[in-house]
Design a protein around this motif. Structure first.
Motif, PDB file in Angstrom:
ATOM      1  N   LEU A  68      51.473  30.040  17.577  1.00 44.45           N
ATOM      2  CA  LEU A  68      50.915  30.459  18.862  1.00 44.45           C
ATOM      3  C   LEU A  68      52.027  30.974  19.791  1.00 44.45           C
ATOM      4  CD1 LEU A  68      48.046  30.360  19.919  1.00 44.45           C
ATOM      5  CD2 LEU A  68      48.536  28.110  20.896  1.00 44.45           C
ATOM      6  N   VAL A  69      53.141  30.233  19.814  1.00 44.72           N
ATOM      7  CA  VAL A  69      54.268  30.662  20.650  1.00 44.72           C
ATOM      8  C   VAL A  69      54.802  31.994  20.118  1.00 44.72           C
ATOM      9  CG1 VAL A  69      56.603  30.092  21.408  1.00 44.72           C
ATOM     10  CG2 VAL A  69      54.878  28.290  21.252  1.00 44.72           C
ATOM     11  N   HIS A  70      54.891  32.081  18.800  1.00 43.58           N
ATOM     12  CA  HIS A  70      55.371  33.322  18.189  1.00 43.58           C
ATOM     13  C   HIS A  70      54.466  34.496  18.558  1.00 43.58           C
ATOM     14  CE1 HIS A  70      55.900  36.093  14.651  1.00 43.58           C
ATOM     15  NE2 HIS A  70      57.118  35.985  15.136  1.00 43.58           N
ATOM     16  N   ARG A  71      53.183  34.262  18.477  1.00 43.14           N
ATOM     17  CA  ARG A  71      52.185  35.298  18.740  1.00 43.14           C
ATOM     18  C   ARG A  71      52.205  35.733  20.217  1.00 43.14           C
ATOM     19  NH1 ARG A  71      49.984  39.056  19.054  1.00 43.14           N
ATOM     20  NH2 ARG A  71      47.790  39.408  19.360  1.00 43.14           N
ATOM     21  N   TRP A  72      52.470  34.740  21.111  1.00 44.05           N
ATOM     22  CA  TRP A  72      52.522  35.002  22.565  1.00 44.05           C
ATOM     23  C   TRP A  72      53.501  36.145  22.874  1.00 44.05           C
ATOM     24  CZ3 TRP A  72      56.805  34.256  25.927  1.00 44.05           C
ATOM     25  CH2 TRP A  72      56.528  34.256  27.284  1.00 44.05           C
ATOM     26  N   GLN A  73      54.581  36.221  22.119  1.00 44.87           N
ATOM     27  CA  GLN A  73      55.595  37.248  22.384  1.00 44.87           C
ATOM     28  C   GLN A  73      55.041  38.661  22.213  1.00 44.87           C
ATOM     29  OE1 GLN A  73      59.680  35.831  20.686  1.00 44.87           O
ATOM     30  NE2 GLN A  73      58.152  35.391  19.140  1.00 44.87           N
ATOM     31  N   TYR A  74      54.083  38.798  21.334  1.00 45.38           N
ATOM     32  CA  TYR A  74      53.462  40.116  21.118  1.00 45.38           C
ATOM     33  C   TYR A  74      52.332  40.335  22.120  1.00 45.38           C
ATOM     34  CZ  TYR A  74      56.196  40.037  16.858  1.00 45.38           C
ATOM     35  OH  TYR A  74      57.245  39.986  15.984  1.00 45.38           O
ATOM     36  N   ALA A  75      51.617  39.234  22.440  1.00 42.40           N
ATOM     37  CA  ALA A  75      50.469  39.342  23.351  1.00 42.40           C
ATOM     38  C   ALA A  75      50.902  39.789  24.745  1.00 42.40           C
ATOM     39  CB  ALA A  75      49.745  37.996  23.416  1.00 42.40           C
ATOM     40  N   ILE A  76      52.057  39.271  25.222  1.00 42.76           N
ATOM     41  CA  ILE A  76      52.434  39.548  26.623  1.00 42.76           C
ATOM     42  C   ILE A  76      52.672  41.036  26.857  1.00 42.76           C
ATOM     43  CG2 ILE A  76      53.316  37.268  27.228  1.00 42.76           C
ATOM     44  CD1 ILE A  76      56.117  38.137  26.548  1.00 42.76           C
ATOM     45  N   GLU A  81      44.025  33.960  20.405  1.00 42.12           N
ATOM     46  CA  GLU A  81      44.515  32.792  19.649  1.00 42.12           C
ATOM     47  C   GLU A  81      44.675  31.550  20.528  1.00 42.12           C
ATOM     48  OE1 GLU A  81      45.859  35.744  19.816  1.00 42.12           O
ATOM     49  OE2 GLU A  81      46.212  36.559  17.820  1.00 42.12           O
ATOM     50  N   LEU A  82      44.879  31.735  21.824  1.00 43.54           N
ATOM     51  CA  LEU A  82      45.046  30.562  22.686  1.00 43.54           C
ATOM     52  C   LEU A  82      43.734  29.798  22.817  1.00 43.54           C
ATOM     53  CD1 LEU A  82      46.988  28.939  24.521  1.00 43.54           C
ATOM     54  CD2 LEU A  82      46.239  30.366  26.433  1.00 43.54           C
ATOM     55  N   GLY A  83      42.622  30.502  22.673  1.00 43.34           N
ATOM     56  CA  GLY A  83      41.320  29.834  22.759  1.00 43.34           C
ATOM     57  C   GLY A  83      40.994  29.368  24.168  1.00 43.34           C
ATOM     58  N   LEU A  84      41.364  30.175  25.164  1.00 42.18           N
ATOM     59  CA  LEU A  84      41.112  29.791  26.562  1.00 42.18           C
ATOM     60  C   LEU A  84      39.609  29.759  26.848  1.00 42.18           C
ATOM     61  CD1 LEU A  84      42.774  29.295  29.256  1.00 42.18           C
ATOM     62  CD2 LEU A  84      42.106  31.631  29.850  1.00 42.18           C
ATOM     63  N   VAL A  85      39.146  28.700  27.505  1.00 38.70           N
ATOM     64  CA  VAL A  85      37.728  28.617  27.883  1.00 38.70           C
ATOM     65  C   VAL A  85      37.636  28.383  29.387  1.00 38.70           C
ATOM     66  CG1 VAL A  85      36.901  27.782  25.639  1.00 38.70           C
ATOM     67  CG2 VAL A  85      37.666  26.134  27.362  1.00 38.70           C
ATOM     68  N   LYS A  86      36.442  28.620  29.909  1.00 40.78           N
ATOM     69  CA  LYS A  86      36.234  28.556  31.356  1.00 40.78           C
ATOM     70  C   LYS A  86      36.676  27.206  31.936  1.00 40.78           C
ATOM     71  CE  LYS A  86      32.907  30.508  34.505  1.00 40.78           C
ATOM     72  NZ  LYS A  86      31.758  31.365  34.553  1.00 40.78           N
ATOM     73  N   ASP A 118      47.580  42.343  31.186  1.00 41.53           N
ATOM     74  CA  ASP A 118      47.319  43.076  32.414  1.00 41.53           C
ATOM     75  C   ASP A 118      48.377  42.678  33.462  1.00 41.53           C
ATOM     76  OD1 ASP A 118      44.657  44.469  33.733  1.00 41.53           O
ATOM     77  OD2 ASP A 118      45.836  43.298  35.188  1.00 41.53           O
ATOM     78  N   ASP A 119      48.730  43.597  34.353  1.00 42.03           N
ATOM     79  CA  ASP A 119      49.742  43.284  35.379  1.00 42.03           C
ATOM     80  C   ASP A 119      49.311  42.142  36.296  1.00 42.03           C
ATOM     81  OD1 ASP A 119      50.914  45.473  34.256  1.00 42.03           O
ATOM     82  OD2 ASP A 119      51.042  46.654  36.106  1.00 42.03           O
ATOM     83  N   ASP A 120      48.005  41.927  36.409  1.00 42.04           N
ATOM     84  CA  ASP A 120      47.512  40.843  37.280  1.00 42.04           C
ATOM     85  C   ASP A 120      47.752  39.465  36.677  1.00 42.04           C
ATOM     86  OD1 ASP A 120      46.557  42.523  39.240  1.00 42.04           O
ATOM     87  OD2 ASP A 120      44.531  42.666  38.394  1.00 42.04           O
ATOM     88  N   LEU A 121      48.188  39.436  35.431  1.00 42.91           N
ATOM     89  CA  LEU A 121      48.317  38.153  34.725  1.00 42.91           C
ATOM     90  C   LEU A 121      49.775  37.758  34.550  1.00 42.91           C
ATOM     91  CD1 LEU A 121      46.947  35.869  33.118  1.00 42.91           C
ATOM     92  CD2 LEU A 121      46.983  37.361  31.116  1.00 42.91           C
ATOM     93  N   PHE A 122      50.129  36.615  35.122  1.00 43.72           N
ATOM     94  CA  PHE A 122      51.474  36.045  34.937  1.00 43.72           C
ATOM     95  C   PHE A 122      51.366  34.967  33.867  1.00 43.72           C
ATOM     96  CE2 PHE A 122      54.262  32.430  35.729  1.00 43.72           C
ATOM     97  CZ  PHE A 122      55.503  33.034  35.758  1.00 43.72           C
ATOM     98  N   SER A 123      52.389  34.875  33.017  1.00 42.76           N
ATOM     99  CA  SER A 123      52.314  33.893  31.933  1.00 42.76           C
ATOM    100  C   SER A 123      53.673  33.241  31.697  1.00 42.76           C
ATOM    101  CB  SER A 123      51.853  34.598  30.653  1.00 42.76           C
ATOM    102  OG  SER A 123      51.777  33.661  29.610  1.00 42.76           O
TER     103      SER A 123
END
Ligand code: FDA
Length: 564
Positions: free
Chosen positions: A300-308, A359-364, A312-317
């Protein structure tokens, strides 16, 4: 006794850090002591020591007299010397790293908690007249304590804690803030006037506006708006001649340099004029944790590097990676907390996350909607529904602390993460943490040379390494220092190169220091190019023009070029 311990320890530190001049001086003394005529030396040392104490006491008295004679504005009420009962509490109040709050730490001869510009001007003038070095302190968060510790004693601290006015002009979307204000005070002041204006600066509310903005100021809305220095539109600075300058009178070169070139180099910044930025009435935050060693979360951490790259510019991570409690079998677990601030409502966030990082599986249920100002309280880890007044508190529970930084330009291979988790799992390493902060967005659009802060297009994310501890001992200091240095060395193949970049606000004296007494451009360029890349040369030129005698200095201030 304390002073002696400090001297030995600092010489050792300097040797470790590769600063040759102090080391050579120490060697020279040892060689003389071993020579046949060394019998004479103790008498000479005793003489020199008592002479320097008398000289120092004289300097002290002369300096105080100078201060009082210079000023009509009751400066005596804000002068603290070791004989004042409140000297220690004033000094310690803004010390944020216990490594520099021990009996061996050198203490200032005088602290001036300036109430106004005239107090600062008088302190500069009298320090120059009596050959004293100055340290300027705003919030006191310098990682290496440089705002209240100096190797050359005696020295004077100008503490800006009383100069903290925040004046917000909603109609023009600007604010003037004095540099003694904390970021919490700035955010609070803005929120008192508007809930849809913000300022892109750091997360911890006790950080001072003086040091923070002098070094850049990364924020949780930097992918949308850039960093603090990208929104400074004027400043008030007291220069080496004691003049009060604004943007027009200081000129664009000096105005450029103070926006990120590091504190205590070009003068004392008294106030910044901020350009405020719009934020929606509702933003969304989340903090989702995964156990890396148990939930296949390394992927997941590895994948995050590609996702960022697609965020969107509105999203800080940001990901916080640290050691969690052991599981039931006693196996150490490494945890990753995926933390975000999104400039919009939860529904849009969920759909963006589904597109870019499913992949993070974020839910409401993971997400909370709130105002931007509430998000500053949330991000600072105050309990939910805390009053905004917590932003005004300067209370801080200090620990022993070391930090380092890196910038990543290519995704780190998955296998390399295992080496990090192993190091976090080592015996005794309980309170270590890595922070991965996504860059991109607006940061890619701002030219590297537009301010001294050069880490722009091409930066994938920034790493901060940190370790804290609570036991005061030379052994603990050595153990944790060596742990973090080894981790930093392990990371070499995976981070930026030529130069290996670092963030000046995460000050790291391992990168190199100025000599005591004289400076070297070549030596300073080793750490200077890591912090500033090609902007280092322009900073040196500005320094040479405005402070050729190098009055404002510290271990990593920009050196002037020699005058020959
Ligand atoms: P401090 O008063 O120690 O000053 C730092 C340096 O600036 C010193 O060299 C000092 O002499 C000089 N200086 C201070 N005021 C000055 C003035 N008015 N004029 C000239 N020079 C001056 N960074 C970041 O970018 N984003 C973040 O989110 C965070 N978060 C964070 C949290 C915590 C807990 C810590 C300890 C640190 C951070 N930082 C950070 C790093 C922080 O930005 C950095 O340490 C700043 O230099 C701190 O500024 P202070 O004024 O608090 O420090």
């Amino acid at each position: 006794m304390g002073q002696k311990n400090f001297t030995n320890k600092h010489v050792k530190n300097y040797i470790n850090k590769g600063a040759s001049s102090t080391f050579l001086c120490a060697q020279k003394i040892i060689r003389i002591m071993n020579s046949p005529s060394s019998l004479m030396i103790p008498f000479l040392l005793i003489f020199l020591f008592s002479f320097s104490r008398v000289a120092s006491a004289d300097r002290h008295e002369d300096f105080l007299q100078c201060l009082e004679s210079q000023n009509f504005n009751s400066i005596s009420k804000v002068i603290y010397t070791p004989i004042n009962s409140s000297y220690s509490s004033v000094l310690q109040f803004s010390i944020r790293n216990s490594r520099f709050n021990t009996s061996a730490t050198p203490k200032p001869l005088v602290i001036v908690t300036a109430l106004n510009v005239a107090h600062i001007q008088a302190t500069i003038r009298c320090s120059q007249k009596h050959g004293l070095e100055i340290r300027v302190r705003s919030g006191g968060h310098d990682y290496e304590g440089l705002s209240y510790v100096a190797v050359i004693v005696p020295f004077v601290v100008i503490d800006l804690i009383n100069m903290r006015t925040v004046t917000v002009d909603v109609a023009n979307k600007t604010a003037w803030i004095q540099t003694g204000a904390t970021l919490g005070e700035v955010y609070y002041g803005i929120a008192e006037k508007s809930r849809t204006l913000a300022f892109p600066a750091g997360v911890c509310p006790t950080v001072g506006a003086g040091g923070h903005i002098s070094g850049g100021g990364t924020s949780m809305i930097m992918r949308k708006y850039g960093i603090a220095v990208d929104h400074i539109i004027d400043a008030q600075l007291i220069d080496v001649k004691g003049r009060i300058l604004d943007r027009a009178s200081m000129g664009e070169d000096l105005f450029w340099a103070i926006r990120g070139g590091g504190g205590n180099t070009f003068g004392v910044v008294v106030a910044w004029k901020l350009e405020l930025v719009p934020v929606p009435a509702i933003v969304t935050v989340f903090n989702v944790t995964r156990i890396l060693t148990e939930q296949d979360a390394t992927k997941l951490v590895h994948r995050w590097q590609y996702a960022i790259e697609k965020f969107d510019d509105d999203l800080f991570s940001r990901i916080f990676i640290y050691r969690a409690n052991s599981n039931q079998e006693g196996k150490i677990m490494i945890q990753a907390a995926f933390t975000s601030l999104f400039l919009g409502g939860v529904d849009r966030l969920l759909s963006l996350m589904q597109e870019s990082f499913p992949e993070l599986g974020l839910v409401k249920e993971d997400c909370i909607e709130m105002s931007w100002i509430e998000s500053t309280v949330y991000s600072a880890q105050f309990p939910r529904n805390s009053s905004l007044d917590v932003l005004l508190s300067r209370r801080y529970s200090s620990s022993f602390f070391i930090g380092k930084s890196d910038f990543v330009t290519e995704p780190i291979p998955e296998i390399a993460f295992e080496g990090i988790w192993e190091r976090l799992s080592q015996v005794g390493v309980h309170l270590a943490e890595l922070q991965f902060t996504a860059y991109g967005g607006k940061m890619d659009e701002i030219a590297e040379s537009s301010t001294p802060f050069p880490h722009r297009a091409g930066t994938l994310f920034q790493i901060q390494y940190a370790i804290i501890w609570f036991e005061e001992s030379i052994e603990a200091d050595a153990k944790y220092t060596s742990w973090i240095r080894e981790l930093y060395s392990y990371m070499t193949p995976y981070v930026s190169k030529k130069p290996r970049q670092a963030y000046v606000n995460y000050r790291d004296l391992d990168l190199g220091v100025n000599n005591l007494g004289y400076t070297s451009y070549k030596q300073a360029s080793i750490w200077g190019t890591k912090y500033f890349k090609n902007n280092f040369d322009r900073l040196v030129h500005v320094k040479t023009a405005v402070d050729p005698a190098n009055f404002f200095r510290n271990e990593q201030s920009i050196p002037p070029l020699p005058s020959w």
